[in-house]
Write an enzyme that holds these catalytic residues in place. Structure first.
Site, PDB file in Angstrom:
ATOM      1  N   HIS A 131       0.848  -1.138  -0.116  1.00 13.55           N
ATOM      2  CA  HIS A 131      -0.045   0.177  -0.169  1.00 13.55           C
ATOM      3  C   HIS A 131       0.923   1.362  -0.023  1.00 13.55           C
ATOM      4  O   HIS A 131       0.417   2.195  -0.607  1.00 13.55           O
ATOM      5  CB  HIS A 131      -1.072  -0.006   1.264  1.00 13.55           C
ATOM      6  CG  HIS A 131      -2.270  -0.977   1.025  1.00 13.55           C
ATOM      7  ND1 HIS A 131      -3.192  -0.305   0.089  1.00 13.55           N
ATOM      8  CD2 HIS A 131      -2.637  -1.816   1.558  1.00 13.55           C
ATOM      9  CE1 HIS A 131      -4.220  -1.171   0.133  1.00 13.55           C
ATOM     10  NE2 HIS A 131      -3.849  -2.067   0.917  1.00 13.55           N
ATOM     11  N   GLU A 166      -5.216  -3.055  12.540  1.00 18.47           N
ATOM     12  CA  GLU A 166      -6.000  -2.715  11.640  1.00 18.47           C
ATOM     13  C   GLU A 166      -6.686  -4.079  10.749  1.00 18.47           C
ATOM     14  O   GLU A 166      -7.958  -4.206  10.756  1.00 18.47           O
ATOM     15  CB  GLU A 166      -5.606  -1.887  10.285  1.00 18.47           C
ATOM     16  CG  GLU A 166      -6.579  -1.587   9.428  1.00 18.47           C
ATOM     17  CD  GLU A 166      -6.007  -1.028   8.152  1.00 18.47           C
ATOM     18  OE1 GLU A 166      -6.553  -0.304   7.155  1.00 18.47           O
ATOM     19  OE2 GLU A 166      -4.567  -1.084   7.875  1.00 18.47           O
ATOM     20  N   HIS A 167      -5.630  -4.971  10.468  1.00 17.14           N
ATOM     21  CA  HIS A 167      -6.194  -6.214  10.020  1.00 17.14           C
ATOM     22  C   HIS A 167      -5.519  -7.425  10.762  1.00 17.14           C
ATOM     23  O   HIS A 167      -4.193  -7.150  11.029  1.00 17.14           O
ATOM     24  CB  HIS A 167      -5.614  -6.390   8.549  1.00 17.14           C
ATOM     25  CG  HIS A 167      -6.161  -5.407   7.341  1.00 17.14           C
ATOM     26  ND1 HIS A 167      -5.335  -4.486   7.025  1.00 17.14           N
ATOM     27  CD2 HIS A 167      -7.197  -5.315   6.724  1.00 17.14           C
ATOM     28  CE1 HIS A 167      -6.053  -3.630   6.348  1.00 17.14           C
ATOM     29  NE2 HIS A 167      -7.347  -4.018   6.074  1.00 17.14           N
TER      30      HIS A 167
END
Length: 433
Positions: A261, A326-327
Site C-alpha cells: 500500500h 487494522e487487519h
C-alpha cells in the site's frame, strides 16, 4: 523483517513497544493546524495554492469539481470486467449494511413510558479517497457504498487529481456507482478542512469518512466538533498470528499484500513456531522479488516489518490486543477459542483460506478501519455511522403518575425544583376518570 525471539536481550522492550496509542507527532499537529487556519481564512484561494504546491495542478472555481462530461468519459474508458467487479463489491456492501444497520424500535419501560429510537441518515457527508500511485477504487465503494446503503442524499467525495487535472477513470466510475453526488479534485488536510468548514465553492458536510495519510487523519482529529468523523484510519497495517498449522506461503502473501500500500505500511508476524517463522521470512523474501511494487515493499520490510516468536498463543493474543491491528490474519488450531480473546482488531480474517485482499475489495465489511492503535477506541466503518440517532419519550397519564415520585427525588437531591415542578404540574392537571 526484524525478527525478535525470547532469547534476545531487547525482546521484552520490543514487545512493549507494540502497545500503541494513536497520538500524532507535534510537527504533524502544527502543520495541519496551519493548513486548517489557512483554509478557514482564505477559502478557495488556499485550496488552489495547496493544489499547485502538492499536486502540481492549476485549479479554479470552474475546474474544482469533476463534471458530468468527465464522468461520462470515464465510464466509456472503464473495462466491463472492472464494472462487474465494482457491482459485485457494491452488492456485498449493501447486503452487509442491511444486515448490520440499526433499525428503529420502541418499547415501554417499568413506569409505562414509551421509549424509542429513530435512526435517520445524514443529509450531507464527505468521503475522502487518498491519492498516490495506486487508484483506490475499492476505497470509493468501501466508503461511498455504505453512505449509499444508509440513504444519504448528498455524498461529497474529495480526491486529489493529477497535474493534468484528471482523476483516474476507474476511480471516478466507482465513485459514481457508489452514489457520489459531487466530486472535488482536492486532497490532503486541506480537503478535510474544506469539507468541514466550507469555502466559497464547497458547502460543508455534516460528517467526514475515509482513510488518509497522517496529515489527513490529524485534520479529521482537529476538526471534531466542527464536523463529525468516522474513525482514525491511516496508513495500512496487518498483523498475523499463527501456529505450526499455518501455510508459510499464504501468510507471507498476506504480509506483502498490505505492505504494498505504501512506505508507511506496517506488517507484523507473530508465531509460536520457530520453523514457521523461518519459512515465512524466506517466503517474504522470495515473493517480494517477484512483485511490481517491490521498491515500496522493500522499504516497508526494512523499516516497518517485525517478526515475533512467542512461547504461547495466549502471549501472541496479548501482543495482538496491545498492537490493535487494522487487519488480523488468524491461523491457529483452536480458532474459536482464540477469537473469543481478541478484543482490539479492526477486522479479523480467520482460517488459512481467509485473505485480507478479499476483505479489502469484495467481502462486504468496509476496509476503512482504525490504525495506529486507534482500534482500542474505534471500530471500522459501517452503515450505522451514516445515521443520526434520536431518542423519543412519550408519556401517558398513568406513566406520569408512576414516574413523578422518582423525578421528585432526583430533583430534591440535585436541588432542581423546576425539574420537579415540570412533572408535578402535569400530575395536578391530570383527569384520570
Amino acid at each position: 523483517m526484524k525478527i525478535y525471539r525470547p532469547t534476545d536481550a531487547c525482546f521484552v522492550e520490543m514487545k512493549d513497544s507494540m502497545n500503541r496509542r494513536a497520538i500524532p507527532e507535534s510537527t504533524v499537529r502544527s502543520t495541519v493546524d496551519s493548513i486548517i487556519q489557512d483554509v478557514a481564512q482564505r477559502g478557495d484561494a488556499a485550496l488552489f495554492d495547496y493544489a499547485q504546491r502538492f499536486d502540481k495542478v492549476n485549479l479554479s472555481a470552474e475546474t474544482l469539481y469533476v463534471t458530468e462530461d468527465e464522468l461520462a468519459e470515464a465510464e466509456e474508458q472503464v473495462a466491463e470486467s472492472v464494472k462487474e467487479a465494482i457491482a459485485a463489491s457494491l452488492a456485498n456492501i449493501h447486503f452487509f449494511s442491511e444486515c448490520s444497520r440499526r433499525k428503529d424500535w420502541s418499547a415501554t419501560n417499568a413506569q409505562g413510558v414509551e421509549v424509542a429510537e429513530r435512526f435517520i441518515p445524514y443529509d450531507r457527508v464527505g468521503i475522502y479517497i487518498p491519492g498516490g500511485k495506486a487508484p483506490l477504487v475499492s476505497t470509493s465503494i468501501m466508503t461511498g457504498g455504505f453512505a449509499q446503503a444508509a440513504g444519504v442524499k448528498e455524498i461529497v467525495a474529495a480526491t486529489p487529481c493529477g497535474p493534468d487535472g484528471k482523476v483516474n477513470p476507474s476511480l471516478l466510475y466507482a465513485l459514481k456507482a457508489a452514489g457520489a453526488t459531487e466530486i472535488i479534485k482536492i486532497g490532503g488536510a486541506q480537503a478535510i478542512a474544506a469539507l468541514a468548514l466550507g469555502t466559497e465553492s464547497v458547502r460543508p458536510v455534516e460528517k467526514i469518512f475515509g482513510p488518509g495519510n497522517r496529515f489527513v487523519v490529524e485534520a479529521k482529529r482537529q476538526l471534531v466538533g466542527a464536523v463529525a468523523i468516522d474513525l482514525l484510519p491511516g496508513p495500512s497495517e496487518v498483523m498475523v498470528l499463527a501456529d505450526e498449522s499455518a501455510n508459510a506461503s499464504f501468510l507471507a502473501a498476506d504480509l506483502l499484500a498490505q505492505g504494498e500500500h505504501g512506505p508507511d505500511s506496517v506488517v507484523v508476524f507473530v508465531t509460536t513456531s520457530e520453523t514457521l517463522l523461518q519459512e515465512v521470512e524466506a517466503e517474504v523474501t522470495r515473493q517480494a522479488a517477484l512483485l511490481s511494487r517491490g521498491e515500496i515493499i522493500r522499504e516497508v520490510l526494512d523499516k516497518h516489518a517485525y517478526g515475533f516468536l512467542v512461547d504461547t498463543i495466549q502471549e501472541g493474543v496479548t501482543l495482538v490486543n496491545d498492537f490493535a491491528p487494522e487487519h488480523l490474519v488468524l491461523v491457529v488450531n483452536d480458532e474459536e477459542a482464540v477469537l473469543n480473546d481478541i478484543r482490539t482488531a479492526g477486522a479479523i480474517y480467520a482460517g488459512a483460506l481467509s485473505t485480507v485482499a478479499c476483505g479489502d475489495f469484495l467481502a462486504g465489511p468496509s476496509h476503512t478501519l482504525p490504525t495506529g492503535g486507534a482500534g482500542k477506541s474505534f471500530s471500522g466503518l459501517r452503515a450505522d455511522q451514516f445515521q443520526r440517532r434520536t431518542s423519543i419519550v412519550r408519556m401517558t397519564p398513568e406513566s406520569v403518575i408512576k414516574s413523578a415520585p422518582y423525578v421528585a427525588e432526583f430533583a430534591r437531591v440535585e436541588g432542581l425544583d423546576a425539574h420537579n415542578e415540570s412533572i408535578q404540574i402535569r400530575v395536578k392537571n391530570l383527569d384520570l376518570k
